[in-house]
Design a protein around this motif. Sequence first.
Motif, PDB file in Angstrom:
ATOM      1  N   ALA A   6       0.830  -1.205   0.000  1.00 32.76           N
ATOM      2  CA  ALA A   6       0.000   0.000   0.000  1.00 32.76           C
ATOM      3  C   ALA A   6       0.868   1.259   0.000  1.00 32.76           C
ATOM      4  O   ALA A   6       0.559   2.233  -0.688  1.00 32.76           O
ATOM      5  CB  ALA A   6      -0.936  -0.001   1.200  1.00 32.76           C
ATOM      6  N   ARG A   7       1.946   1.236   0.771  1.00 34.47           N
ATOM      7  CA  ARG A   7       2.855   2.388   0.802  1.00 34.47           C
ATOM      8  C   ARG A   7       3.537   2.588  -0.552  1.00 34.47           C
ATOM      9  O   ARG A   7       3.694   3.719  -1.018  1.00 34.47           O
ATOM     10  CB  ARG A   7       3.906   2.223   1.890  1.00 34.47           C
ATOM     11  N   ALA A   8       3.944   1.506  -1.188  1.00 30.21           N
ATOM     12  CA  ALA A   8       4.576   1.604  -2.508  1.00 30.21           C
ATOM     13  C   ALA A   8       3.587   2.125  -3.546  1.00 30.21           C
ATOM     14  O   ALA A   8       3.940   2.942  -4.397  1.00 30.21           O
ATOM     15  CB  ALA A   8       5.119   0.244  -2.929  1.00 30.21           C
ATOM     16  N   TYR A   9       2.350   1.675  -3.457  1.00 31.17           N
ATOM     17  CA  TYR A   9       1.304   2.142  -4.371  1.00 31.17           C
ATOM     18  C   TYR A   9       1.064   3.637  -4.183  1.00 31.17           C
ATOM     19  O   TYR A   9       0.979   4.391  -5.158  1.00 31.17           O
ATOM     20  CB  TYR A   9       0.020   1.348  -4.125  1.00 31.17           C
ATOM     21  N   TRP A  10       0.959   4.079  -2.943  1.00 32.20           N
ATOM     22  CA  TRP A  10       0.712   5.486  -2.663  1.00 32.20           C
ATOM     23  C   TRP A  10       1.896   6.348  -3.101  1.00 32.20           C
ATOM     24  O   TRP A  10       1.719   7.437  -3.651  1.00 32.20           O
ATOM     25  CB  TRP A  10       0.412   5.696  -1.186  1.00 32.20           C
ATOM     26  N   ALA A  11       3.123   5.864  -2.893  1.00 34.03           N
ATOM     27  CA  ALA A  11       4.312   6.601  -3.321  1.00 34.03           C
ATOM     28  C   ALA A  11       4.339   6.744  -4.844  1.00 34.03           C
ATOM     29  O   ALA A  11       4.662   7.815  -5.373  1.00 34.03           O
ATOM     30  CB  ALA A  11       5.572   5.906  -2.833  1.00 34.03           C
ATOM     31  N   ALA A  12       3.985   5.683  -5.551  1.00 31.00           N
ATOM     32  CA  ALA A  12       3.939   5.743  -7.016  1.00 31.00           C
ATOM     33  C   ALA A  12       2.844   6.690  -7.478  1.00 31.00           C
ATOM     34  O   ALA A  12       3.024   7.444  -8.451  1.00 31.00           O
ATOM     35  CB  ALA A  12       3.728   4.351  -7.595  1.00 31.00           C
ATOM     36  N   ASN A  13       1.716   6.691  -6.799  1.00 33.10           N
ATOM     37  CA  ASN A  13       0.622   7.594  -7.127  1.00 33.10           C
ATOM     38  C   ASN A  13       1.046   9.049  -6.914  1.00 33.10           C
ATOM     39  O   ASN A  13       0.800   9.903  -7.771  1.00 33.10           O
ATOM     40  CB  ASN A  13      -0.596   7.261  -6.267  1.00 33.10           C
ATOM     41  N   ARG A  15       4.066  10.242  -6.969  1.00 38.48           N
ATOM     42  CA  ARG A  15       5.064  10.562  -7.981  1.00 38.48           C
ATOM     43  C   ARG A  15       4.388  10.965  -9.292  1.00 38.48           C
ATOM     44  O   ARG A  15       4.757  11.955  -9.920  1.00 38.48           O
ATOM     45  CB  ARG A  15       6.008   9.373  -8.178  1.00 38.48           C
ATOM     46  N   LEU A  16       3.368  10.204  -9.697  1.00 36.62           N
ATOM     47  CA  LEU A  16       2.617  10.544 -10.905  1.00 36.62           C
ATOM     48  C   LEU A  16       1.961  11.916 -10.785  1.00 36.62           C
ATOM     49  O   LEU A  16       2.019  12.724 -11.719  1.00 36.62           O
ATOM     50  CB  LEU A  16       1.533   9.496 -11.177  1.00 36.62           C
ATOM     51  N   ILE A  17       1.325  12.162  -9.665  1.00 36.89           N
ATOM     52  CA  ILE A  17       0.648  13.439  -9.459  1.00 36.89           C
ATOM     53  C   ILE A  17       1.645  14.595  -9.553  1.00 36.89           C
ATOM     54  O   ILE A  17       1.383  15.599 -10.232  1.00 36.89           O
ATOM     55  CB  ILE A  17      -0.077  13.466  -8.099  1.00 36.89           C
ATOM     56  N   LEU A  18       2.788  14.462  -8.907  1.00 36.27           N
ATOM     57  CA  LEU A  18       3.787  15.530  -8.930  1.00 36.27           C
ATOM     58  C   LEU A  18       4.333  15.767 -10.332  1.00 36.27           C
ATOM     59  O   LEU A  18       4.571  16.916 -10.733  1.00 36.27           O
ATOM     60  CB  LEU A  18       4.913  15.223  -7.952  1.00 36.27           C
ATOM     61  N   ALA A  22       3.745  19.260 -12.292  1.00 40.11           N
ATOM     62  CA  ALA A  22       4.912  20.013 -12.761  1.00 40.11           C
ATOM     63  C   ALA A  22       4.794  20.350 -14.247  1.00 40.11           C
ATOM     64  O   ALA A  22       5.123  21.468 -14.661  1.00 40.11           O
ATOM     65  CB  ALA A  22       6.189  19.218 -12.496  1.00 40.11           C
ATOM     66  N   ILE A  23       4.317  19.399 -15.041  1.00 40.02           N
ATOM     67  CA  ILE A  23       4.117  19.662 -16.471  1.00 40.02           C
ATOM     68  C   ILE A  23       3.075  20.752 -16.658  1.00 40.02           C
ATOM     69  O   ILE A  23       3.269  21.688 -17.448  1.00 40.02           O
ATOM     70  CB  ILE A  23       3.715  18.371 -17.211  1.00 40.02           C
ATOM     71  N   TRP A  24       1.962  20.642 -15.951  1.00 40.41           N
ATOM     72  CA  TRP A  24       0.902  21.639 -16.089  1.00 40.41           C
ATOM     73  C   TRP A  24       1.394  23.016 -15.649  1.00 40.41           C
ATOM     74  O   TRP A  24       1.127  24.024 -16.291  1.00 40.41           O
ATOM     75  CB  TRP A  24      -0.327  21.214 -15.301  1.00 40.41           C
ATOM     76  N   PHE A  25       2.138  23.073 -14.553  1.00 35.61           N
ATOM     77  CA  PHE A  25       2.675  24.342 -14.077  1.00 35.61           C
ATOM     78  C   PHE A  25       3.628  24.943 -15.106  1.00 35.61           C
ATOM     79  O   PHE A  25       3.566  26.141 -15.388  1.00 35.61           O
ATOM     80  CB  PHE A  25       3.390  24.149 -12.737  1.00 35.61           C
ATOM     81  N   LYS A  68      -4.127  11.418 -19.643  1.00 40.44           N
ATOM     82  CA  LYS A  68      -2.890  10.660 -19.419  1.00 40.44           C
ATOM     83  C   LYS A  68      -2.800  10.161 -17.975  1.00 40.44           C
ATOM     84  O   LYS A  68      -2.335   9.054 -17.723  1.00 40.44           O
ATOM     85  CB  LYS A  68      -1.665  11.530 -19.744  1.00 40.44           C
ATOM     86  N   TYR A  69      -3.241  10.965 -17.007  1.00 37.71           N
ATOM     87  CA  TYR A  69      -3.216  10.547 -15.608  1.00 37.71           C
ATOM     88  C   TYR A  69      -4.139   9.348 -15.388  1.00 37.71           C
ATOM     89  O   TYR A  69      -3.767   8.393 -14.703  1.00 37.71           O
ATOM     90  CB  TYR A  69      -3.610  11.705 -14.691  1.00 37.71           C
ATOM     91  N   ALA A  70      -5.324   9.399 -15.966  1.00 37.25           N
ATOM     92  CA  ALA A  70      -6.257   8.269 -15.833  1.00 37.25           C
ATOM     93  C   ALA A  70      -5.650   7.004 -16.431  1.00 37.25           C
ATOM     94  O   ALA A  70      -5.742   5.923 -15.828  1.00 37.25           O
ATOM     95  CB  ALA A  70      -7.583   8.594 -16.499  1.00 37.25           C
ATOM     96  N   HIS A  71      -5.012   7.135 -17.575  1.00 37.05           N
ATOM     97  CA  HIS A  71      -4.364   5.977 -18.204  1.00 37.05           C
ATOM     98  C   HIS A  71      -3.212   5.461 -17.331  1.00 37.05           C
ATOM     99  O   HIS A  71      -3.066   4.251 -17.123  1.00 37.05           O
ATOM    100  CB  HIS A  71      -3.865   6.361 -19.602  1.00 37.05           C
ATOM    101  N   SER A  72      -2.405   6.387 -16.812  1.00 40.28           N
ATOM    102  CA  SER A  72      -1.279   5.997 -15.951  1.00 40.28           C
ATOM    103  C   SER A  72      -1.762   5.325 -14.676  1.00 40.28           C
ATOM    104  O   SER A  72      -1.156   4.357 -14.201  1.00 40.28           O
ATOM    105  CB  SER A  72      -0.439   7.222 -15.590  1.00 40.28           C
TER     106      SER A  72
END
Length: 85
Positions: A6-13, A15-18, A22-25, A68-72
């Motif tokens: 669960a921690r690895a899943y949340w960390a990967a999530n 990372r994707l969000i950040l 960053a791209i949007w910013f 892209k986020y939904a796909h990722s």
Amino acid sequence: MKEENARAYWAANLRLILIYIAIWFAVSYGCGILLVDELNQIQFFGFKLGFWFAQQGSIYVFLVLIIKYAHSMNKLDRKFDVHED
């Protein structure tokens, strides 16, 4: 789901969000505000490119990033075996 998984899943999530934030910013702030004078030298469909990014381009990029986020996230869900299919 185990605690470690669960921690690895949340960390990967996160990372994707950040990455996507960053791209949007970079596109909305960078192209719409910081680089507007340089981009205004280029015409895009009859409009100055800096103006276009400030008014519409960042919105289009945001929509593409949502898709892209939904796909990722679907790929991430399958990787951690938490998918809904």
